[in-house]
Design an enzyme around this catalytic site. Structure first.
Site, short mmCIF file in Angstrom:
data_model
loop_
_atom_site.label_atom_id
_atom_site.label_comp_id
_atom_site.label_asym_id
_atom_site.label_seq_id
_atom_site.Cartn_x
_atom_site.Cartn_y
_atom_site.Cartn_z
N THR A 14 -7.15 5.62 -0.24
CA THR A 14 -6.83 4.32 -0.83
C THR A 14 -8.06 3.87 -1.60
OG1 THR A 14 -5.32 3.78 0.98
CG2 THR A 14 -6.17 1.94 -0.32
N LYS A 48 -0.01 1.69 -3.84
CA LYS A 48 -0.51 1.67 -2.47
C LYS A 48 -1.20 0.34 -2.17
CE LYS A 48 -2.56 3.00 1.45
NZ LYS A 48 -1.88 2.79 2.73
N LYS A 54 -11.30 -5.11 2.99
CA LYS A 54 -11.50 -4.16 1.90
C LYS A 54 -10.21 -4.01 1.10
CE LYS A 54 -10.70 0.08 1.71
NZ LYS A 54 -10.43 1.52 1.89
#
Lengths: 294, 294, 294, 294
Positions: free
Chosen positions: D96, D172, D241
């Protein structure tokens, strides 16, 4: 000329007491009424006349009211009461009420052939005592002309903000919104400065000495920097009320006010932590808590 | 005594040009360097010396830099460059850089035995020309003492904000944050006033005449009220940069800044609508669009 | 046994009509009342009895009401009306009303010795027709036991959420809040995907096929992805009402709901742009507009 | 046919280990490399070959990498390294990473005539072990065709999201954003229910049984309802994050994401309170603290 105007005055809190006193000293016959009797006696000692009931205060040429909020002013819209008012009465409502209330109040007075002027003020009790309030007035020019000499006794300046009374309330709500945002901004900025090792009072000193002078940043800034929220200049619960006035006025006009939502959440947080009676600068503690600093 | 200090000056934009000129006029030998040559020639005509390259500006007792942002100052941290600096050089960085950059810059200079002072300023080019900037300085007392006479040439007042340079940057970022919040607040409040039928310029007039005087509310308030965002005093893209400096400093120190997130979203919205080069008071248009007023 | 219960039913909109029909088909005598006569005739054709007035519907063992909001249910709290109710009546209020209204309604019924159960539902008219609603019920166990066989006719499952009726309303408000947040989240995420060149319908396909299955993400997700907001499953103005129910309940309990404030602002923005009667998935257009995509 | 493909695999954490094992078991020659040696030995025991260095893993037809974030993948963009790759190598990056990183990674590989496919996944280590991941893939159709048989070993379904790799990362990031919003929404709603005297686990039970089924609401909902955040399924610092990945991608494309700003502030608050290593469902405690409930 204005000497001939008989004045009623309802609401003798910290602000109203000072204002009514100034009207008395200016030579106007003033009939006062208040929920609790203490301030009435005080004003009578200064030369005012005590109204025997609320209706008695409406037996006047001009009625001033200086009450807390919509709910406190609501009884003055009672049709039975308004029917007893002296013909030609002009009601000058100086409270910070909602835009919607102002519309309803104007309509209720018009229904009885009475005048209605909205005249909320900027300024603390000390300014009220000094006759140095900033008065935000709205109503028809004819009514504003009529009450202008009386407003001149109470304030340093009267703004004329339109013929519809609610416009003065909208401006007052907007001005308070700017104060709230300034407090919220200083609260967050002070938390940031503190968290990186700096001194919040330096921040307040810097900006009030340069780009952001004036009482809001100086006064509330000191509270934020010193983390001292008592005695309260303006309590958090009242600040929450005022922010809600803006949000409600916005919702009625489809105006999103995202900064106001942040302030509202912060004030709810303050109230939830038992700080509702502290000064609304206690927003600084909310910002600190969220940063793990408190 | 300060006459004996040789000064380097890097970054001759609108601000730097005026500041370097003041140092020349105060009698200091000034070696200037700039990416584009025009301003260099201008300063040379006033009595400065043109450095042959960037390193030439570091052959001085004190180096001033007045550059746009972290990226523009980054070349001054190049180890090869710093190795060529005159021993004992003190670099006074007057740019609005990030807290993190300030920490890295201080460390880089210390690695080469050089001094580093952060001294961002509040004030527009006109204030720079008049030597009337507000200077936010941080560095060791010894270094601040050394550069103080030079800062006195540039500003009306120098604040000492701590021994660690980044503290000055944090204060500058916080001060700009207060400006941003004030603009955002006026933008929302003006939209509210307009939506209910009132006049935004009255709101600005009322508050700048009373509770919120000073250049921020007067200057940006006029732009908001008049919906005039050009020429830009400070562009929206730069405002977005500054709000991001606050948010980033906050994130590094775990300080949520929810008002800043609202401002950031508003400025992104402005940029998305092609208004990035207008004054950041164009936030007023964002508030209007969200209310269906634009 | 339950056959012997006489049922009153007030509020024959899309939901109520289907529910009352199911009660008729289950063999209960049902007395229906509605503001407009059309649905009454429809139910009578199915075997219901038309009440001659609102009070007639309260001449029953159990009164169901399925109305729009606090204001629509308010007449059912009229003391004069409640005084005419059949002794022992249990009122099952299935509307999505405010927590505060639920408290007042429970008290008003108790004043007349009547039972009050809150039983808002999750599900669309198709689920109502199929007797497949999810019923969120709160009230004393005795009352819940009494109405349980009737609720079993209307729903696939009845949750018992406490003895105080307002607890069911709080759960319903909270559940709707989760729906609102899901729509808002898909709206923002779809704008992001679109802005970088991707395909929003892929996003919805991915998540409904894996981590976020179910009707909310499938149904509203399709609207967001296809930018198709008509016919409305649930109108934006009703969505705004529901988000406000959450914010108001939060404010009364000092619970900040910052995600809800974002949703409220987005829905106000939608209404300000004339989209109040479109499905509340029109939040996707708000997100797009703020990104300059619309 | 796919048997002939030699596979490199870099990054043998909880996810990568399981995935590499599945590739081994499917009969592919797999050269593994990892920063710490333990997992390498484990894979070798299953039939993989240990690469002698990072470059060794690039001596393959297809390189899979399953690393933590941009920073961890950055070394794989090193020009010296890429110059050593087997000609025709296709790098399938399953991390990711940011949209910006994906763009740079695609360009870096193209510079060396190598293929680059982005293929981040949805699913936990248990899904990785079961070969049941949801794979979000983007790259040219030719490259996707080539790696498809290998992806079929790892996942239950591969989505093709465009020819530009960054599109898979955007999807994503957007999917994770929906998860974050769902957690934040449940956190606020649970605080609301609790504050009015209700039971948060009822709320989660109701919605997962009806309108919001699926692993996100079931899994994180249980944590929120039970106020149990350890062991962490996904740590708050990682959640922060991921929310920042969305905000950053939004900022680059001028897409405001106000819900994301709320979540970011909440996660900063959690980290500031020492909860960074707990599951990001600890947002529920932030909501509770702000309501004075914690």
């Amino acid at each position: 000329m204005t000497q001939e105007l008989t004045v009623g005055f309802v609401g003798l809190g910290g602000m109203g007491r000072a204002m009514a006193g100034n009207l008395v000293r200016a030579g106007h016959p003033v009939r006062v009424w208040n929920r609790s009797p203490g301030p009435v006696a005080e004003l009578v000692a200064q030369g005012a006349e005590a109204a025997s009931d609320l209706a008695g205060a409406l037996d006047a040429d001009v009625l001033f009211s200086m009450l807390a909020d919509d709910r406190a002013v609501q009884p003055l819209l009672d049709p039975t009461l308004l029917a007893q008012a002296r013909p030609g009465l002009v009601h000058v409502n100086m409270a910070t009420v909602s835009v919607d209330f102002a519309r309803r109040a104007a309509a209720a007075h018009a229904d009885h052939g009475l005048g209605y002027v909205a005249a909320p003020v900027l300024g603390r009790p000390t300014a009220a005592e000094a006759g140095a309030l900033t008065i935000l007035a709205a109503g028809t020019p004819e009514l504003l002309d009529r009450v202008d000499p009386l407003l001149a006794v109470l304030g340093r300046r009267t703004w004329r903000l339109g013929a519809e009374p609610h416009l003065a309330n909208a401006q007052k709500i907007a001005a308070n919104y700017l104060i709230a945002c300034a407090i919220g901004a200083m609260s967050e900025a002070a938390a940031l400065v503190d968290a990186v090792g700096g001194t919040p009072s330096d921040l307040i000193g810097i900006v009030t000495d340069s780009i952001l002078p004036g009482p809001v940043h100086t006064g509330y800034g000191a509270m934020v920097a010193e983390r001292r929220y008592e005695p309260a200049g303006f309590r958090a619960v009242l600040g929450l009320k005022d922010v809600n006035l803006a949000l409600t006025a916005g919702a009625e006009a489809n105006v999103p006010l995202p900064l106001g939502s942040v302030l509202r959440d912060g004030l709810l947080d303050a109230v939830a932590h038992g700080d509702g009676d502290k000064d609304w600068a206690v927003l600084a503690e909310v910002a600190r808590r969220h940063a793990g600093l408190a």
